[in-house]
Design a protein around this motif. Structure first.
Motif, mmCIF file in Angstrom:
data_model
loop_
_atom_site.group_PDB
_atom_site.id
_atom_site.type_symbol
_atom_site.label_atom_id
_atom_site.label_comp_id
_atom_site.label_asym_id
_atom_site.label_seq_id
_atom_site.Cartn_x
_atom_site.Cartn_y
_atom_site.Cartn_z
ATOM 1 N N GLU A 595 40.569 59.977 86.107
ATOM 2 C CA GLU A 595 41.674 60.618 85.385
ATOM 3 C C GLU A 595 41.898 59.950 84.031
ATOM 4 O OE1 GLU A 595 46.411 60.494 85.967
ATOM 5 O OE2 GLU A 595 45.344 61.513 87.616
ATOM 6 N N VAL A 596 41.842 58.610 84.012
ATOM 7 C CA VAL A 596 42.049 57.841 82.781
ATOM 8 C C VAL A 596 40.685 57.551 82.166
ATOM 9 C CG1 VAL A 596 43.005 55.730 81.793
ATOM 10 C CG2 VAL A 596 44.158 56.841 83.730
ATOM 11 N N TYR A 597 40.599 57.738 80.887
ATOM 12 C CA TYR A 597 39.340 57.602 80.157
ATOM 13 C C TYR A 597 38.900 56.142 80.066
ATOM 14 C CZ TYR A 597 36.028 58.164 76.245
ATOM 15 O OH TYR A 597 34.913 58.172 75.435
ATOM 16 N N TYR A 598 37.624 55.888 80.358
ATOM 17 C CA TYR A 598 37.033 54.574 80.161
ATOM 18 C C TYR A 598 36.540 54.486 78.716
ATOM 19 C CZ TYR A 598 36.986 53.026 85.070
ATOM 20 O OH TYR A 598 37.350 52.599 86.331
ATOM 21 N N GLY A 599 37.282 53.779 77.880
ATOM 22 C CA GLY A 599 36.931 53.663 76.470
ATOM 23 C C GLY A 599 35.943 52.551 76.197
ATOM 24 N N PRO A 600 35.636 52.326 74.933
ATOM 25 C CA PRO A 600 34.651 51.294 74.577
ATOM 26 C C PRO A 600 34.984 49.913 75.115
ATOM 27 C CG PRO A 600 35.088 52.707 72.697
ATOM 28 C CD PRO A 600 36.078 53.097 73.755
ATOM 29 N N ASN A 601 36.272 49.576 75.214
ATOM 30 C CA ASN A 601 36.653 48.262 75.720
ATOM 31 C C ASN A 601 36.624 48.184 77.244
ATOM 32 O OD1 ASN A 601 37.097 47.247 73.126
ATOM 33 N ND2 ASN A 601 39.211 48.016 73.105
ATOM 34 N N ASP A 602 36.422 49.314 77.880
ATOM 35 C CA ASP A 602 36.420 49.373 79.343
ATOM 36 C C ASP A 602 35.010 49.545 79.909
ATOM 37 O OD1 ASP A 602 39.319 49.467 79.272
ATOM 38 O OD2 ASP A 602 39.077 51.554 78.621
ATOM 39 N N THR A 603 34.025 49.520 79.028
ATOM 40 C CA THR A 603 32.643 49.733 79.432
ATOM 41 C C THR A 603 31.768 48.635 78.838
ATOM 42 O OG1 THR A 603 32.271 51.188 77.533
ATOM 43 C CG2 THR A 603 32.895 52.231 79.598
ATOM 44 N N THR A 604 30.652 48.393 79.477
ATOM 45 C CA THR A 604 29.756 47.346 78.990
ATOM 46 C C THR A 604 29.139 47.775 77.659
ATOM 47 O OG1 THR A 604 27.918 48.279 80.256
ATOM 48 C CG2 THR A 604 29.223 46.562 81.314
ATOM 49 N N SER A 605 29.201 46.881 76.688
ATOM 50 C CA SER A 605 28.657 47.123 75.339
ATOM 51 C C SER A 605 29.223 48.379 74.703
ATOM 52 C CB SER A 605 27.123 47.200 75.393
ATOM 53 O OG SER A 605 26.577 46.025 75.950
ATOM 54 N N GLY A 606 30.413 48.791 75.140
ATOM 55 C CA GLY A 606 31.035 49.974 74.564
ATOM 56 C C GLY A 606 30.344 51.274 74.919
ATOM 57 N N ASN A 607 29.545 51.283 75.997
ATOM 58 C CA ASN A 607 28.772 52.463 76.385
ATOM 59 C C ASN A 607 29.670 53.455 77.126
ATOM 60 O OD1 ASN A 607 27.038 54.372 77.488
ATOM 61 N ND2 ASN A 607 25.473 52.869 78.040
ATOM 62 N N ILE A 608 30.065 54.529 76.435
ATOM 63 C CA ILE A 608 30.975 55.523 77.017
ATOM 64 C C ILE A 608 30.237 56.770 77.476
ATOM 65 C CG2 ILE A 608 32.986 54.701 75.738
ATOM 66 C CD1 ILE A 608 32.462 56.984 73.720
ATOM 67 N N GLY A 609 28.915 56.654 77.665
ATOM 68 C CA GLY A 609 28.109 57.820 78.028
ATOM 69 C C GLY A 609 28.534 58.499 79.307
ATOM 70 N N ASP A 610 29.072 57.742 80.263
ATOM 71 C CA ASP A 610 29.497 58.322 81.538
ATOM 72 C C ASP A 610 31.017 58.428 81.655
ATOM 73 O OD1 ASP A 610 27.049 58.904 82.722
ATOM 74 O OD2 ASP A 610 26.797 56.868 83.489
ATOM 75 N N SER A 611 31.707 58.293 80.548
ATOM 76 C CA SER A 611 33.174 58.271 80.610
ATOM 77 C C SER A 611 33.804 59.649 80.651
ATOM 78 C CB SER A 611 33.727 57.499 79.399
ATOM 79 O OG SER A 611 33.343 56.150 79.441
#
Length: 792
Positions: A595-611
């Motif tokens: 429900e809540v978006y995984y942003g660049p700070n919430d993913t490894t190396s800022g990878n938001i490809g699966d967010s």
């Protein structure tokens, strides 16, 4: 409307029972039976010029599956030129012989040549088509013409040229596949025995089995593939069976034969030979040779069957890379990719064996083929990853780059998923095949691998302290996470079942006790508080008491599927998920990540490809959770929001992209020809809708939305359910085993007896279903053993 329906049903039935019709004209001969039509051109030699399939048996023949070259006998000369017994000025119609015997029609062509002007060999061809069959049997016998012994040539061969896009072959040593091959990768030769070959994609499929061959180059075959031309006339797939001569460049995709292959016919040593093919055309994009004959209902020959078979054979099986040189030249390893081979390569840059949970899903589809050959390939892939387990802690590779194992994800994170889902895949192999002996021998490795996960359980908190995410590697999740903890509950119960099957009841009870303690701890520590809605599990709890919460759909739906949450909490979770902007309930693909978006700070190396996407793996757990409760609202959701969109797209497109988006469409910027959603289609049909569940505890049939009376036939699994009359079951394995049929007539009595075979000595029994229609009993199992369950 009822009258129209009756007429339609009558037409279907009539075609299913229709005899073969043979038609003879001045320039061609054909036969057809509603399911298959083959046309032989006799105006210019003898060759099969047209081949059609109609899976439903209605005689609706729309697309010729053969390319312009058809099926013919041909010779490749020493200079690379090709001749055949096809050309102007030859009329062989007078030589066609027709006969009818035991429900089959036979066409015999006694004089077939490899060249009209200067033949070197002569063959007799016989084609047999039976009433209601999906398969044409092709038998040939040939001889070298003695006067041509000194002629130079490369090969004499049977050649089938098709219009389908992808070519797949099952050899003794492993699986080979390619589509849209560049000219320099258009031929794959092997002297290894070919079990099975098929082409599919685009216009339909042609399936070839080779049950018999003597003389000549018995096991030398060449798979063909190419890029479609603008007019669609050039062949894009096919098959050469070499009768005389040699194709020396073997075990690699190459441009073709070479001048060094040239030799005289006398040098080849060939004199006489026989061959047999079983050719099964299908206007759908899956091979059909090993399905029951056309007159047998199989999931009503519906979208269920089509999506199951297309998912397995179109996407899951072609990911197997088990033949020598398929991964790296000079090596034979049992590995599996995430895409089929299109052109020169595959998706995800030469990486393989992801069990996070990619290959759990892909190999589940392969196992559900019911084909012992493919199931053995799956076992070898499992063992390949298992051979690189770290003995000191049980950690398995996350994936392989080429033939080298890597123990962290592409994101650099250490995940719990590879060990969890690898163990589940191994247990599924044992359960689906009934190979308890393998399970017994492999348990030390499975115990070591499972201990890597079990040892992460904090004995004070009774929760896994996770180093990373379970199955979405770029999402930063660690410490006491819901995803890994909800998943380990299921793994603990599964592993307890394996230990109990092998007689280790104390260990089984210990594992089940741990599962209960982890379940209680999840509900105590990871359930969201009132301020967050008190309707879901949070992402993680940290050592300092702080939390993170993205309202993860994957973690929460795993918890529902594994009964971590009770009914009240499960319904709250499903309500929260369904209300999400991008949930499957609101039109996204099954099922969105959070429900809540995984942003660049919430993913490894800022990878938001699966967010911002949906994943098939989450759709699987969503479906399992809906089936857990089984109410009408759950069934409607499953049919409309999970099963329907995946079936629609796998049937329409055959191959699919890696992810869906919030709009419910495939994300075209994501990897194409990906295994996940087509494999999910197969799992949804088998596990959820028809509920054919071969577990380590029992052989269960627990349908969810399937008709009350149905038949399910794939490979070596045959289930026919008719609660008010006679049901029957044939499943692999040996010895006595527990059965549980969930949808029988409540409180009714049934006689269970052996209808056919069964090497295990056993007397028939009479048992009574409970008040909800569940019928349980113990009885033999085995591919040679058919049980009859008759209402009395």
């Amino acid at each position: 409307m009822l009258v129209l329906l009756a007429v339609i049903v009558g037409l279907v039935s009539a075609f299913a029972e229709q005899k073969v019709v043979v038609k003879t004209g001045s320039q061609q001969v054909s036969f057809e039976n509603g399911f298959v039509k083959a046309v032989f051109d006799t105006s210019s030699g003898v060759w099969m010029s047209e081949l059609y399939g109609d899976f439903k048996g209605l005689g609706s023949y729309k697309e010729n599956l053969l390319a312009a070259e058809g099926l013919r006998l041909e010779r490749e000369n020493s200079d690379g030129s090709v001749t055949s017994g096809v050309g102007k000025g030859i009329n062989s119609n007078r030589n066609v012989m027709e006969e009818r015997s035991q429900g089959c029609s036979v066409l015999t062509f006694p004089h077939v040549f490899d060249d009209i002007a200067n033949p070197t060999v002569e063959e007799s061809w016989k084609f047999t088509l039976c009433d209601g069959a999906r398969t044409v049997r092709f038998e040939s016998s040939g001889t070298v013409l003695s006067a041509q012994a000194s002629r130079q040539m490369r090969t004499v061969r049977h050649a089938l040229y098709a219009r389908s896009l992808s070519t797949t072959g099952f050899f003794d040593q492993g699986v080979v596949q390619i589509m849209s091959a560049e000219p320099k990768y258009s031929h794959f030769a092997s002297s290894d025995r070919l079990h099975h070959a098929y082409v599919l994609g685009g216009v339909g499929a042609i399936d070839i089995l080779r049950p018999g061959a003597t003389g000549g180059e018995q096991d030398q075959v060449v798979l063909l593939n190419g890029v479609p031309d603008a007019e669609g006339a050039k062949y894009t797939s096919g098959f050469h069976e070499i009768l005389v001569g040699n194709f020396s460049h073997r075990d690699y995709w190459v441009a073709g034969s070479s001048a060094s292959d040239a030799q005289t016919i006398a040098q080849t040593g060939a004199t006489t030979w026989t061959r047999e093919w079983q050719i099964s055309p299908n206007n759908r994009n899956f091979p059909s040779a090993q399905l029951p004959s056309g007159g047998v209902s199989n999931m009503d020959n519906s979208d269920d069957l089509e999506s199951l078979m297309t998912g397995i054979y179109g996407s899951a099986v072609p990911c197997l890379c088990t033949y020598p040189n398929e991964v790296t030249n000079g090596f034979q390893v049992a590995q599996i990719a995430t895409t089929l081979r299109n052109g020169k390569g595959r998706g995800y840059n030469h990486t393989y064996n992801y069990f996070d949970p990619d290959n759990f899903i892909g190999l589940s589809a392969v196992l559900y083929s019911g084909d012992p050959y493919l199931q053995n390939q799956a076992r070898m892939v499992i063992e390949r990853t298992g051979s690189f387990i770290k003995p000191e802690n049980g950690q398995l590779p996350h994936h392989f780059v080429g033939v080298k194992p890597f123990y962290v994800a592409l994101s650099g994170e250490t995940q719990t998923g590879p060990n969890v889902f690898w163990v589940k895949t191994a247990l599924r192999y044992a359960a689906v095949t009934g190979d308890v002996a393998w399970l017994q021998s492999y348990m030390p490795t499975l115990r070591n691998a499972s201990s890597f996960v079990f040892d992460l359980i904090d004995p004070q908190m009774n929760l896994i302290f996770a180093p990373g995410s379970l199955m979405i590697d770029v999402f930063i999740r660690n410490n006491y996470t819901t995803d890994s903890n909800a998943m380990v509950v299921g793994l603990l119960r599964d592993f307890a079942g394996a230990e109990r099957l092998l007689g280790n009841t104390d260990r089984a009870a210990e594992l089940e006790g741990t599962a209960e303690r982890v379940t209680a701890a999840i509900n105590k520590y990871l359930w969201a508080g009132d301020a967050a809605g008190a309707d879901h599990y949070i992402t993680q709890l940290n050592l300092d008491g702080t939390t993170r919460d993205f309202v993860d759909y994957d973690a929460n739906l795993i918890a529902v599927a594994h009964s971590v949450s009770d009914t009240e909490r499960s319904r709250l979770i499903q309500k929260r998920v369904d209300a999400g902007q991008c949930s499957a309930a609101n039109g996204a693909g099954p099922q969105f990540v959070s429900e809540v978006y995984y942003g660049p700070n919430d993913t490894t190396s800022g990878n938001i490809g699966d967010s911002w996407c949906s994943m098939g793996r989450i759709g699987l757990f969503d479906a399992l959770g809906r089936k857990r409760f089984g109410e009408q609202q759950d069934l409607e959701y499953f049919n409309e929001k999970v099963l329907a969109p995946v079936q629609r797209d796998v049937i329409a497109f055959t191959w699919m992209h890696e992810r869906y988006g919030c709009d419910g469409l495939q994300q075209e910027n994501r990897t194409m020809y990906y295994f996940e959603y087509p494999s999910l289609a197969a799992m949804l049909v088998r596990e959820i809708k028809y509920g054919v569940e071969l577990t380590l505890d029992a052989i269960a049939v627990n349908p969810f939305g399937a008709p009350a009376v149905f038949q399910y036939h794939t490979g070596d699994v045959h289930v026919s359910i008719d609660p008010a009359a006679v049901s029957s079951l044939t499943v692999p394995g040996s010895g006595l085993f527990a059965y549980a049929l969930q949808t029988m007539v409540p409180s009714a009595s049934y006689k269970v007896e052996v209808a056919q075979g069964c090497s295990t000595s056993w007397a028939s029994v009479q048992v009574q279903a409970d008040s909800e229609g569940k019928l349980t009993f113990s009885a033999p199992r085995g591919t040679d053993c058919t049980l009859s369950v008759k209402k009395v």
